[in-house]
Design an enzyme around this catalytic site. Structure first.
Site, mmCIF file in Angstrom:
data_model
loop_
_atom_site.group_PDB
_atom_site.id
_atom_site.type_symbol
_atom_site.label_atom_id
_atom_site.label_comp_id
_atom_site.label_asym_id
_atom_site.label_seq_id
_atom_site.Cartn_x
_atom_site.Cartn_y
_atom_site.Cartn_z
ATOM 1 N N PRO A 161 51.023 44.106 34.869
ATOM 2 C CA PRO A 161 50.115 42.890 35.490
ATOM 3 C C PRO A 161 48.848 43.315 36.007
ATOM 4 O O PRO A 161 48.654 44.424 36.471
ATOM 5 C CB PRO A 161 51.123 42.509 36.480
ATOM 6 C CG PRO A 161 52.497 42.941 36.167
ATOM 7 C CD PRO A 161 52.155 44.416 35.361
ATOM 8 N N GLU A 162 47.720 42.622 35.871
ATOM 9 C CA GLU A 162 46.612 42.752 36.214
ATOM 10 C C GLU A 162 46.403 42.077 37.657
ATOM 11 O O GLU A 162 47.109 41.703 38.288
ATOM 12 C CB GLU A 162 45.365 42.416 35.289
ATOM 13 C CG GLU A 162 45.673 43.008 33.989
ATOM 14 C CD GLU A 162 44.241 42.817 32.993
ATOM 15 O OE1 GLU A 162 43.177 42.866 33.510
ATOM 16 O OE2 GLU A 162 44.494 42.924 31.808
ATOM 17 N N LYS A 220 46.082 46.268 41.963
ATOM 18 C CA LYS A 220 47.564 45.814 41.398
ATOM 19 C C LYS A 220 48.647 46.454 42.608
ATOM 20 O O LYS A 220 49.663 46.470 42.229
ATOM 21 C CB LYS A 220 47.828 47.195 40.328
ATOM 22 C CG LYS A 220 46.567 46.454 39.067
ATOM 23 C CD LYS A 220 46.847 47.309 37.853
ATOM 24 C CE LYS A 220 45.678 47.105 36.827
ATOM 25 N NZ LYS A 220 46.093 47.765 35.539
ATOM 26 N N ARG A 236 45.284 53.795 26.037
ATOM 27 C CA ARG A 236 45.362 52.108 25.868
ATOM 28 C C ARG A 236 44.373 51.653 24.855
ATOM 29 O O ARG A 236 43.396 52.300 24.542
ATOM 30 C CB ARG A 236 44.902 51.727 27.372
ATOM 31 C CG ARG A 236 45.632 52.046 28.548
ATOM 32 C CD ARG A 236 46.972 51.572 28.560
ATOM 33 N NE ARG A 236 47.329 50.254 28.434
ATOM 34 C CZ ARG A 236 47.024 49.504 29.562
ATOM 35 N NH1 ARG A 236 46.819 49.969 30.797
ATOM 36 N NH2 ARG A 236 47.441 48.226 29.422
#
Length: 268
Positions: free
Chosen positions: A2-3, A52, A256
């Site tokens: 989650p951002e 986060k 990523r």
């Protein structure tokens, strides 16, 4: 993972459900039992997020610090007995918020909360954020700006979606070294994040396309993706760019997937 907008939305939801009350706090799984007992039925004075990281601030200077990691999630539901591996439950007579699978869930003192936050870069969703702190690190770094935007010690709360999208919206080449980025470009990135991320909090999803590129305006089908909203390049590798028609590219950067348009994003 989650951002930052997800954690800020969670903070708002938890505050709406339990803020200013003394909810029941427990650890059905047992791993947080001792910490939960210390804050059980004490006042939840505030909730906050920094990047986060999520913080539940209880009276007597006790805070629960949560990092969801890759698989963690809070689930809100009408009150019922907990099922499954619930690390932490915050509940009253009508609603329960169950935390499962977090990367981190720990009891903190105020000093420990401050120490965590001091290690994080400025968060575009916080009123106390200072973009100059991020710029000071960016302008000294030889790392690509696409990597720096994901470094939580440089900039807090930005994840894979926002980094790809904000670079596209500003037509910036993602492999530009931080030391070569113009100050005006950094200011534009920051302004864009300050504009986009509150929309993510409000709508609980990420939308980044401008009105002229919405499906209705372009006569195209809406995006269908588990990650939600309308985007320019994120997870659109091999598809046509909405702006120029070129093929969206992807490459692995520091573990990523990075997505970008080689034609639109030429600016250094």
């Amino acid at each position: 993972m989650p951002e930052g907008h997800t954690l800020h939305r969670l903070a708002l939801d938890l505050d709406e459900a339990f803020g200013g009350t003394c909810p029941a706090v427990s650890s059905p799984q047992g791993r947080m039992a001792a910490a939960a007992e210390l804050v059980d039925r004490t006042m939840l004075e505030a909730t906050s997020a920094h990047g986060k990281h999520l913080f539940l601030h209880f009276e007597a200077d006790r805070s629960i610090h949560i990092h969801l990691g890759l698989i963690g999630k809070f689930q809100f539901s009408a009150y019922a007995p907990p099922t499954g591996q619930v690390r932490l439950r915050v509940a009253n007579d009508t609603i329960a918020a169950d935390l499962r699978g977090p990367q981190l869930c720990a009891l903190r003192t105020p000093a420990e909360v401050i120490a965590v936050q001091q290690k994080l870069g400025p968060d575009p969703l916080r009123d106390d954020a200072d973009p100059e702190k991020a710029w000071a690190r960016i302008q000294r770094s030889t790392k690509p700006i696409a990597a720096l935007l994901m470094d939580q010690s440089v900039l807090s709360g930005v994840g894979n979606v926002y980094r790809a999208e904000v670079l596209f919206r500003n037509r910036l080449a993602p492999m530009t070294p931080g030391k070569d980025l113009k100050r005006a470009s950094w200011r534009a990135i920051w302004r864009d994040l300050v504009e986009l991320m509150p929309i993510g909090v409000r709508d609980n999803r990420i939308d980044t396309v401008r009105p002229e590129h919405e499906p209705e305006a372009m006569g195209r089908d809406p995006r269908v993706d588990d990650h939600g909203g309308e985007v320019y390049v994120y997870r659109r590798n091999g598809q046509a760019c909405h702006v120029c028609g070129s093929t969206v590219r992807t490459v692995v950067l520091e573990g990523r997937n990075l997505f970008w348009c080689g034609k639109c994003q030429r600016r250094k």
